[in-house]
Each structure stands twice: as structure tokens, then as C-alpha cells.
Design an enzyme around this catalytic site. Structure first.
Site, short mmCIF file in Angstrom:
data_model
loop_
_atom_site.label_atom_id
_atom_site.label_comp_id
_atom_site.label_asym_id
_atom_site.label_seq_id
_atom_site.Cartn_x
_atom_site.Cartn_y
_atom_site.Cartn_z
N LYS A 22 -2.64 22.93 31.84
CA LYS A 22 -3.52 22.89 30.66
C LYS A 22 -3.44 21.50 30.01
O LYS A 22 -4.45 20.86 29.76
CB LYS A 22 -3.07 23.94 29.66
CG LYS A 22 -3.59 23.78 28.25
CD LYS A 22 -3.17 24.89 27.32
CE LYS A 22 -1.84 24.67 26.68
NZ LYS A 22 -1.80 23.75 25.52
N ASN A 23 -2.23 21.03 29.78
CA ASN A 23 -2.05 19.79 29.01
C ASN A 23 -2.44 18.54 29.78
O ASN A 23 -2.60 17.48 29.19
CB ASN A 23 -0.61 19.68 28.50
CG ASN A 23 -0.33 20.70 27.41
OD1 ASN A 23 -1.24 21.42 26.98
ND2 ASN A 23 0.91 20.81 27.00
N CYS A 118 -0.30 24.14 13.06
CA CYS A 118 -0.05 25.21 14.02
C CYS A 118 1.19 25.96 13.51
O CYS A 118 1.72 25.66 12.46
CB CYS A 118 0.17 24.66 15.41
SG CYS A 118 1.64 23.68 15.47
N ARG A 123 1.66 18.91 12.36
CA ARG A 123 1.06 18.24 13.54
C ARG A 123 0.11 17.11 13.06
O ARG A 123 -1.09 17.20 13.20
CB ARG A 123 0.32 19.23 14.43
CG ARG A 123 1.14 20.42 14.90
CD ARG A 123 2.15 20.09 15.98
NE ARG A 123 1.58 19.68 17.24
CZ ARG A 123 1.15 20.51 18.20
NH1 ARG A 123 1.16 21.79 17.98
NH2 ARG A 123 0.67 20.03 19.33
N ASP A 309 8.44 21.89 25.24
CA ASP A 309 7.64 23.08 25.60
C ASP A 309 8.43 24.10 26.42
O ASP A 309 7.94 25.18 26.69
CB ASP A 309 6.39 22.67 26.38
CG ASP A 309 5.40 21.95 25.49
OD1 ASP A 309 4.44 21.38 26.01
OD2 ASP A 309 5.62 21.94 24.26
N ARG A 401 -3.75 31.43 26.01
CA ARG A 401 -4.12 30.02 25.85
C ARG A 401 -3.50 29.15 26.93
O ARG A 401 -4.03 28.11 27.27
CB ARG A 401 -3.67 29.50 24.48
CG ARG A 401 -4.39 30.09 23.29
CD ARG A 401 -3.97 29.36 22.04
NE ARG A 401 -4.05 27.93 22.25
CZ ARG A 401 -3.33 27.04 21.55
NH1 ARG A 401 -2.50 27.46 20.63
NH2 ARG A 401 -3.45 25.76 21.78
C1 EPZ Z 1 1.39 17.46 23.22
O1 EPZ Z 1 1.09 17.70 21.86
C2 EPZ Z 1 1.30 18.81 23.90
N1 EPZ Z 1 -0.06 19.35 23.75
C3 EPZ Z 1 2.31 19.77 23.27
O2 EPZ Z 1 2.24 20.98 24.01
C4 EPZ Z 1 3.70 19.17 23.42
O3 EPZ Z 1 4.61 20.02 22.76
C5 EPZ Z 1 3.73 17.78 22.78
O4 EPZ Z 1 2.72 16.95 23.38
C6 EPZ Z 1 5.07 17.10 22.96
O5 EPZ Z 1 5.36 17.00 24.32
C7 EPZ Z 1 -1.02 18.91 24.59
O6 EPZ Z 1 -0.78 18.12 25.48
C8 EPZ Z 1 -2.38 19.52 24.40
P1 EPZ Z 1 2.83 14.61 20.11
P2 EPZ Z 1 0.82 16.45 20.86
O7 EPZ Z 1 1.72 13.85 19.47
O8 EPZ Z 1 0.17 15.35 21.59
C9 EPZ Z 1 4.50 13.49 15.85
C10 EPZ Z 1 1.88 23.28 24.30
O9 EPZ Z 1 2.67 24.19 24.05
N2 EPZ Z 1 3.20 12.86 15.58
O10 EPZ Z 1 3.50 14.05 21.33
O11 EPZ Z 1 0.18 16.98 19.64
C11 EPZ Z 1 4.39 15.01 15.96
O12 EPZ Z 1 4.43 15.59 14.66
C12 EPZ Z 1 1.72 22.14 23.32
O13 EPZ Z 1 1.18 23.21 25.33
C13 EPZ Z 1 3.04 12.13 14.41
O14 EPZ Z 1 3.95 12.03 13.60
O15 EPZ Z 1 2.32 16.05 20.51
C14 EPZ Z 1 5.60 15.35 16.77
O16 EPZ Z 1 6.73 15.41 15.93
C15 EPZ Z 1 2.44 22.44 22.04
N3 EPZ Z 1 1.84 11.54 14.17
C16 EPZ Z 1 5.74 14.14 17.71
O17 EPZ Z 1 4.94 13.10 17.15
C17 EPZ Z 1 0.80 11.61 15.06
O18 EPZ Z 1 -0.28 11.02 14.80
C18 EPZ Z 1 5.24 14.39 19.11
O19 EPZ Z 1 3.93 14.93 19.01
C19 EPZ Z 1 0.98 12.36 16.25
C20 EPZ Z 1 2.19 12.97 16.50
#
Ligand code: EPZ
Length: 422
Positions: A22-23, A118, A123, A309, A401
Site C-alpha cells: 500500500k505505502n 489519525c 500527523r 508499522d 485499509r
Molecule cells: C508514512 O507516513 C507511512 N504512511 C506510515 O504508515 C508510516 O508509519 C510512516 O511513514 C513512518 O514510517 C504511508 O506511507 C502512506 P512521516 P508519513 O512523515 O509519511 C513527523 C501505515 O500504517 N512529521 O515519515 O505520514 C511525523 O509526525 C502508515 O501504513 C512532521 O513532524 O510519516 C512523525 O513523527 C501509518 N512534520 C515523523 O515525522 C511533517 O511535515 C515521521 O512521519 C511530516 C512528518
């Protein structure tokens, strides 16, 4: 609203295929919008998030055809004329926010709803927006929407450091830059296989990207990108989830087919430390459960560290281990909503800030439990499969999902999992 009815305990035996990721698929779908001709993507899983994203993309005037029998998506952006992503769709699936980068990359303008939060936190998307501004985009926020635009056909670009490293922000900035920025450098970029796969599809389309998979990604402007045939990766989180499932009952032994073991980072070694036998043979992974599960503590990290994850699934495995272990979450500040549900099944877990301490070896007994998010809900299914008696896992729309044909796959391995109307 559906639920699973699960009878435990049951060993898992046999072989199942791993579905497309998915991701990894979602960024590829967004990348297809940047092409001047149609792209087709294979190994796309039939998941709610994919159908949601298909509808988000269709709003722009792009044609999307999903051949479900072949798990193949064809995306034709020739008639893209409405560079917007509306709230009522974006709120259903956070990754719809990739439309900001894709639409700004293709048309130079975009109006995209801010994603919702979420189950486990706000997020934020501040890194996405600040990175776009560093590239030379104009970003304004109004009534819950982001208005992004590039002045003129291209911008000089520049560089931006992601702090913390973010998968989504890395994806969005790459999508925006490939057709617009003369030169843009992302520092502390995400190294996940999902990002590497996106860069290989964009490169095949004609993009100029260096450093994919490293912490520094350099993009130079390509004037046009063409549509391509491209294959998605198998799902590394589904793979890890089933590997953990196979370690939970002493009589389990399963083979996973269609895997991409090199995407699993340090996970296979970590699982072996519990005493489970993990044999990797090309695209097949065979896991045999240990007689006794050794407690192994983990701390989630960005790739290639222990994936956040798989954190809930690991904690569930540790409830069956012979001793105490800890699970520490460093990516999100509160991804433990499954803990109270595991305690209802009889697990002994205590939470202190971002660390769960699991006192293993307690037999679980079946009862009703509630899913709260995608990865938490699958960990409740794993627990219910080894609990004594009948369990109900409610609100499994979270599962739909992210796990294709889950009850069919688990039943095929000998588990007693049936879907019922709640
Ligand atoms: C991706 O989410 C994945 N989703 C998530 O999987 C996964 O948990 C996550 O990466 C971490 O590996 C998809 O790929 C669709 P991040 P993403 O931006 O991109 C902070 C699942 O279960 N952050 O890497 O949203 C954030 O709060 C999902 O399939 C900021 O501070 O994750 C977090 O603490 C859940 N500001 C950290 O970075 C921003 O602008 C990592 O988040 C963006 C993120």
C-alpha cells in the site's frame, strides 16, 4: 460495520502470497499524474486506501482504471484539468496529500485539503510545506486548504533539511521538484524502499534524480515525463506481520511467497533473536516458531531500523515471550492505542511515555476487542489467534485499509477467522 470472529489457539501452517505494498503504491500513483501519457502499475493491492486514492485522482479529470483481477492500475492524466483534492476525500486517507506535490509538479498550481489527524496523533505536514517554499513555491493556507503554486514554468530550487526525516515529505517534495526545480537537494531524506521505488519509476519516466535510498536526494528539472509500465513492490509490512504471526504459536510453520526480503532491513535478524527460525530463499521466506519465545526488546527507528508499522505486532508477540521486554516508539509520540485492548485479552503490559514494558508468558483468553488503527487492529487479530476461546475484533474497516484478503490468507493457514456483520 464488520467484525472478525476468531477461535484460538490455532497453529498456522502452509504457504501464502504477499500482496503489493500500500505505502509503495500510493506514491507511484501520484507519480503517474506527472506523465504526459498513460502509466500502468502492476501488483497494486485491492485495498480501501487504493480505491480512495483512485477517486481522489479522478477528481482532477485524470482517468483511472483498476483491473482488479490482474491487480493492475492504468492512470491516464491526458485530460487532467482540475488541480484540486477535496477535503471529503483527503480526510479519509492522509497520503492523498501527495496530490499537492504531484499537481504542483504537473500544472504549477494546486489546491489540496490539509489531511486530518489519525488515531495516534496530529500527523503534521509542516515539513512538506516548508520544503515546497524552500524550492521556490508560494504556499498559502485558507479554510483548511493548501494553495500551492510555482511562479513561472520553473524555479531555481535550492535545498531543504527534513527534521525529523519524513517519508511523506520526501515523497511530496520529489513529486513537486522533478518537473519544476532547476536543482533541489533534500537533506535527511527518508531512505524507505517506498521512496527508492518512487525514484526508480520517475527516473524511468525521464526524471533526473540522484541519491535515492541515501539521506541526500538531488533532483534536477526534466522538461517532460512520459508514462511507463511499472511494477509495485510486495508489502514489507504485511511480510513482517505474517512473520510475527508465524512465531506466536509453537506449532506454526509458514512459507511466504512473492516477498522482497531486501526491503525488510534489520527485521529478520531481530525476529531470529526470539528463537524463531527464519529462512530466506530468493523471494520466499520460511518462518518456524520456537518452542519458547525469547523476550527481545525493540526501539522503532527510521529505515532500515525497526519499522514503527510493526511495533504493535511486535508487542503482541512479546506478550507470549518467556520473560520481560520493552517496545519503545520514537517515530510517533503515542502509537499504543492497542495496549488497553491487549490487556482485555489478559496481556500484562505497562506504559510509560513512549515505552511499553511487556511481562510475557501470560496465556491470553478470548474476548471482544476494538480496533483503533490499521496496525493496531492486525495485532489484535494476531493475539486473538493464540488466545484460548472465542474473540471478536470490532471495527475491522481499519484492517481493510491495509491488508488484502486477510481472513482468506489466515484461514488458508489454518486459523479460524470469519468476518461477520457487527
Ligand atoms: C508514512 O507516513 C507511512 N504512511 C506510515 O504508515 C508510516 O508509519 C510512516 O511513514 C513512518 O514510517 C504511508 O506511507 C502512506 P512521516 P508519513 O512523515 O509519511 C513527523 C501505515 O500504517 N512529521 O515519515 O505520514 C511525523 O509526525 C502508515 O501504513 C512532521 O513532524 O510519516 C512523525 O513523527 C501509518 N512534520 C515523523 O515525522 C511533517 O511535515 C515521521 O512521519 C511530516 C512528518
Amino acid at each position: 460495520m464488520d467484525k472478525f470472529i476468531i477461535e484460538g489457539p490455532a497453529p498456522l501452517q502452509g504457504s501464502i502470497p504477499i500482496s503489493g505494498s500500500k505505502n509503495a503504491a500510493l506514491p507511484l500513483m501520484a507519480a503517474a499524474i506527472l506523465g504526459d501519457s498513460p502509466s500502468s502499475i502492476s501488483l497494486v493491492p485491492k485495498l480501501k486506501d487504493i480505491y480512495t486514492f483512485n477517486n481522489v485522482i479522478r477528481v482532477t479529470g485524470t482517468a483511472v482504471d483498476f483491473n482488479e483481477d490482474e491487480n493492475r492500475l492504468t492512470i491516464d492524466p491526458s485530460n487532467l484539468g482540475f488541480p484540486e483534492a477535496p477535503y471529503d476525500l483527503v480526510r479519509k486517507m492522509r497520503a492523498s496529500f501527495y496530490m499537492l506535490g504531484a499537481l504542483m509538479g504537473r500544472t504549477g498550481d494546486a489546491k489540496v485539503s490539509l489531511p486530518g489527524g489519525c488515531a495516534w496523533g496530529p500527523r503534521p505536514v509542516d515539513l512538506h510545506l516548508k520544503g515546497m517554499e524552500a524550492m521556490g513555491a508560494e504556499i498559502t493556507l485558507e479554510k483548511g486548504y493548501v494553495f500551492g503554486s510555482f511562479p513561472g514554468d520553473s524555479v531555481p530550487g535550492g535545498e531543504y533539511t527534513l527534521e525529523p526525516s519524513s517519508v511523506g515529505a520526501t515523497v511530496n517534495l520529489i513529486l513537486a521538484a522533478v518537473r519544476r526545480a532547476d536543482k533541489f537537494v533534500i537533506h535527511n531524506a527518508a531512505k524507505e524502499p517506498d521512496v527508492v521505488l518512487l525514484c526508480s519509476m520517475l527516473t524511468k519516466m525521464g526524471a533526473n534524480i540522484e541519491g535515492a535510498g541515501t539521506g541526500t536526494i538531488t533532483i534536477k528539472k526534466a522538461d517532460a515525463l512520459k508514462g511507463v509500465e511499472f511494477s509495485n513492490d510486495p508489502d514489507r509490512i504485511e511480510t513482517g506481520t505474517f512473520m510475527i504471526a508465524a512465531a506466536m504459536h509453537p506449532d506454526s510453520e509458514i512459507t511466504l511467497t512473492g516477498c522482497k526480503p531486501e526491503d525488510l532491513g534489520s527485521f529478520p535478524k531481530t525476529l531470529s533473536k526470539t528463537g524463531a527460525s527464519v529462512q530466506i530463499n530468493g523471494s520466499e521466506i520460511k518462518v518456524k516458531a520456537p518452542d519458547t519465545i525469547k523476550p527481545v526488546s525493540v526501539t522503532t527507528k527510521i529505515y532500515p531500523g525497526f519499522p514503527t508499522d510493526l511495533q504493535a505486532q511486535w508487542a503482541t508477540l512479546m506478550t507470549q515471550a518467556d520473560g520481560e521486554s520493552t517496545v519503545t516508539e520514537t517515530i510517533y509520540f503515542d502509537r499504543f492505542s492497542y495496549v488497553p485492548e491487549l490487556k482485555r485479552l489478559g496481556a500484562s503490559i505497562s506504559l510509560e511515555k513512549n515505552r511499553a514494558t511487556i511481562n510475557g508468558g501470560k496465556k491470553l483468553s478470548g474476548t471482544s476487542v476494538m480496533s483503533t488503527d490499521l496496525r493496531a487492529s492486525v495485532s489484535l487479530v494476531l493475539a486473538a489467534m493464540v488466545a484460548n476461546g472465542q474473540s471478536e475484533v470490532l471495527r475491522i474497516y481499519h484492517l481493510d485499509r491495509g491488508y488484502e484478503d486477510l481472513e482468506q490468507k489466515l484461514s488458508g493457514l489454518g486459523a479460524s477467522v470469519t468476518r461477520a456483520d457487527d
